[in-house]
Scaffold this motif. Structure first.
Motif, PDB file in Angstrom:
ATOM      1  N   LEU A 225       0.816  -1.210   0.000  1.00  0.00           N
ATOM      2  CA  LEU A 225       0.000   0.000   0.000  1.00  0.00           C
ATOM      3  C   LEU A 225       0.856   1.269   0.000  1.00  0.00           C
ATOM      4  O   LEU A 225       0.540   2.235  -0.692  1.00  0.00           O
ATOM      5  CB  LEU A 225      -0.925  -0.024   1.218  1.00  0.00           C
ATOM      6  N   TYR A 226       1.942   1.255   0.754  1.00  0.00           N
ATOM      7  CA  TYR A 226       2.827   2.418   0.801  1.00  0.00           C
ATOM      8  C   TYR A 226       3.324   2.770  -0.597  1.00  0.00           C
ATOM      9  O   TYR A 226       3.237   3.922  -1.024  1.00  0.00           O
ATOM     10  CB  TYR A 226       4.012   2.136   1.741  1.00  0.00           C
ATOM     11  N   ALA A 227       3.806   1.780  -1.316  1.00  0.00           N
ATOM     12  CA  ALA A 227       4.338   2.032  -2.659  1.00  0.00           C
ATOM     13  C   ALA A 227       3.261   2.570  -3.596  1.00  0.00           C
ATOM     14  O   ALA A 227       3.500   3.520  -4.351  1.00  0.00           O
ATOM     15  CB  ALA A 227       4.944   0.750  -3.223  1.00  0.00           C
ATOM     16  N   VAL A 228       2.073   1.991  -3.538  1.00  0.00           N
ATOM     17  CA  VAL A 228       0.982   2.425  -4.424  1.00  0.00           C
ATOM     18  C   VAL A 228       0.544   3.849  -4.097  1.00  0.00           C
ATOM     19  O   VAL A 228       0.373   4.688  -4.994  1.00  0.00           O
ATOM     20  CB  VAL A 228      -0.213   1.439  -4.327  1.00  0.00           C
ATOM     21  N   LEU A 229       0.364   4.136  -2.813  1.00  0.00           N
ATOM     22  CA  LEU A 229      -0.102   5.479  -2.429  1.00  0.00           C
ATOM     23  C   LEU A 229       0.939   6.554  -2.703  1.00  0.00           C
ATOM     24  O   LEU A 229       0.600   7.649  -3.176  1.00  0.00           O
ATOM     25  CB  LEU A 229      -0.518   5.492  -0.957  1.00  0.00           C
ATOM     26  N   ILE A 230       2.199   6.272  -2.425  1.00  0.00           N
ATOM     27  CA  ILE A 230       3.254   7.257  -2.697  1.00  0.00           C
ATOM     28  C   ILE A 230       3.309   7.554  -4.186  1.00  0.00           C
ATOM     29  O   ILE A 230       3.403   8.708  -4.608  1.00  0.00           O
ATOM     30  CB  ILE A 230       4.618   6.763  -2.165  1.00  0.00           C
ATOM     31  N   ASP A 231       3.221   6.514  -4.989  1.00  0.00           N
ATOM     32  CA  ASP A 231       3.235   6.707  -6.434  1.00  0.00           C
ATOM     33  C   ASP A 231       2.048   7.558  -6.879  1.00  0.00           C
ATOM     34  O   ASP A 231       2.196   8.474  -7.682  1.00  0.00           O
ATOM     35  CB  ASP A 231       3.232   5.342  -7.126  1.00  0.00           C
ATOM     36  N   TRP A 232       0.860   7.258  -6.357  1.00  0.00           N
ATOM     37  CA  TRP A 232      -0.331   8.017  -6.731  1.00  0.00           C
ATOM     38  C   TRP A 232      -0.226   9.469  -6.275  1.00  0.00           C
ATOM     39  O   TRP A 232      -0.500  10.392  -7.037  1.00  0.00           O
ATOM     40  CB  TRP A 232      -1.562   7.338  -6.127  1.00  0.00           C
TER      41      TRP A 232
ATOM     42  N   PRO B  44      -4.244  13.258  -6.871  1.00  0.00           N
ATOM     43  CA  PRO B  44      -5.341  13.229  -5.903  1.00  0.00           C
ATOM     44  C   PRO B  44      -5.497  14.579  -5.206  1.00  0.00           C
ATOM     45  O   PRO B  44      -4.516  15.281  -4.952  1.00  0.00           O
ATOM     46  CB  PRO B  44      -4.921  12.144  -4.913  1.00  0.00           C
ATOM     47  N   ASN B  45      -6.739  14.924  -4.914  1.00  0.00           N
ATOM     48  CA  ASN B  45      -6.977  16.178  -4.198  1.00  0.00           C
ATOM     49  C   ASN B  45      -7.026  15.912  -2.689  1.00  0.00           C
ATOM     50  O   ASN B  45      -6.951  14.763  -2.243  1.00  0.00           O
ATOM     51  CB  ASN B  45      -8.251  16.864  -4.710  1.00  0.00           C
ATOM     52  N   SER B  46      -7.163  16.963  -1.921  1.00  0.00           N
ATOM     53  CA  SER B  46      -7.150  16.841  -0.458  1.00  0.00           C
ATOM     54  C   SER B  46      -8.291  15.982   0.062  1.00  0.00           C
ATOM     55  O   SER B  46      -8.123  15.242   1.034  1.00  0.00           O
ATOM     56  CB  SER B  46      -7.213  18.229   0.178  1.00  0.00           C
ATOM     57  N   VAL B  47      -9.447  16.056  -0.561  1.00  0.00           N
ATOM     58  CA  VAL B  47     -10.588  15.251  -0.123  1.00  0.00           C
ATOM     59  C   VAL B  47     -10.276  13.765  -0.298  1.00  0.00           C
ATOM     60  O   VAL B  47     -10.542  12.953   0.600  1.00  0.00           O
ATOM     61  CB  VAL B  47     -11.866  15.646  -0.902  1.00  0.00           C
ATOM     62  N   GLN B  48      -9.702  13.402  -1.430  1.00  0.00           N
ATOM     63  CA  GLN B  48      -9.370  11.999  -1.680  1.00  0.00           C
ATOM     64  C   GLN B  48      -8.363  11.474  -0.666  1.00  0.00           C
ATOM     65  O   GLN B  48      -8.522  10.370  -0.134  1.00  0.00           O
ATOM     66  CB  GLN B  48      -8.824  11.829  -3.100  1.00  0.00           C
ATOM     67  N   ILE B  49      -7.326  12.263  -0.388  1.00  0.00           N
ATOM     68  CA  ILE B  49      -6.300  11.799   0.560  1.00  0.00           C
ATOM     69  C   ILE B  49      -6.850  11.796   1.984  1.00  0.00           C
ATOM     70  O   ILE B  49      -6.508  10.918   2.778  1.00  0.00           O
ATOM     71  CB  ILE B  49      -5.014  12.628   0.425  1.00  0.00           C
TER      72      ILE B  49
ATOM     73  N   GLN C 258       3.242   5.148   9.321  1.00  0.00           N
ATOM     74  CA  GLN C 258       4.079   5.842   8.340  1.00  0.00           C
ATOM     75  C   GLN C 258       3.248   6.294   7.136  1.00  0.00           C
ATOM     76  O   GLN C 258       3.424   7.407   6.636  1.00  0.00           O
ATOM     77  CB  GLN C 258       5.220   4.946   7.878  1.00  0.00           C
ATOM     78  N   ILE C 259       2.328   5.455   6.679  1.00  0.00           N
ATOM     79  CA  ILE C 259       1.475   5.832   5.544  1.00  0.00           C
ATOM     80  C   ILE C 259       0.570   6.992   5.942  1.00  0.00           C
ATOM     81  O   ILE C 259       0.390   7.940   5.169  1.00  0.00           O
ATOM     82  CB  ILE C 259       0.638   4.628   5.061  1.00  0.00           C
ATOM     83  N   ILE C 260       0.026   6.948   7.150  1.00  0.00           N
ATOM     84  CA  ILE C 260      -0.822   8.041   7.635  1.00  0.00           C
ATOM     85  C   ILE C 260      -0.018   9.337   7.683  1.00  0.00           C
ATOM     86  O   ILE C 260      -0.506  10.403   7.302  1.00  0.00           O
ATOM     87  CB  ILE C 260      -1.440   7.686   9.004  1.00  0.00           C
ATOM     88  N   ALA C 261       1.228   9.251   8.122  1.00  0.00           N
ATOM     89  CA  ALA C 261       2.095  10.437   8.158  1.00  0.00           C
ATOM     90  C   ALA C 261       2.335  10.988   6.755  1.00  0.00           C
ATOM     91  O   ALA C 261       2.374  12.209   6.551  1.00  0.00           O
ATOM     92  CB  ALA C 261       3.419  10.101   8.841  1.00  0.00           C
ATOM     93  N   GLU C 262       2.491  10.106   5.782  1.00  0.00           N
ATOM     94  CA  GLU C 262       2.649  10.553   4.384  1.00  0.00           C
ATOM     95  C   GLU C 262       1.388  11.274   3.914  1.00  0.00           C
ATOM     96  O   GLU C 262       1.474  12.287   3.209  1.00  0.00           O
ATOM     97  CB  GLU C 262       2.957   9.372   3.470  1.00  0.00           C
ATOM     98  N   CYS C 263       0.229  10.756   4.296  1.00  0.00           N
ATOM     99  CA  CYS C 263      -1.025  11.441   3.950  1.00  0.00           C
ATOM    100  C   CYS C 263      -1.072  12.821   4.597  1.00  0.00           C
ATOM    101  O   CYS C 263      -1.471  13.807   3.957  1.00  0.00           O
ATOM    102  CB  CYS C 263      -2.227  10.619   4.395  1.00  0.00           C
TER     103      CYS C 263
END
Length: 95
Positions: free
Chosen positions: A40-47, A57-62, A82-87
């Protein structure tokens, strides 16, 4: 009850979308809720950081991604934190 779309993007868009630099993947809510943090980390960072302009992605999506992450049973796992922190970082940028 209103139907919740499965992806965070425009329902008319495909999850995989061909872009000038190749293909871009937008995760589904189920994937954000269930997939292993490493994937999930790799996919979300890429997106979030590598998407072409039409898929950024806009702020609502994230914020929605963040909410789904916080509802995971493993939300306290360091990898999910860590993923939440990236968001949070992405949201702080004001996209």
């Amino acid at each position: 009850m209103a139907e919740v779309p499965s992806s965070f993007g425009d329902p008319a868009q495909f999850i995989w979308r061909q872009c000038p630099n190749g293909w871009q993947y937008v995760p589904t809510r189920r994937e954000v809720a269930k997939e292993p943090p490493k994937w999930l980390y790799a996919v979300l960072i890429d997106w979030m950081w590598e998407s072409p302009s039409e898929l950024i992605p806009n702020s609502v999506q994230i914020a929605e991604v963040r909410s789904v992450l916080l509802a995971r049973p493993d939300a306290a796992d360091p990898a999910v934190v860590q993923i939440i922190a990236e968001c949070d970082e992405y949201l702080a940028c004001g996209t």
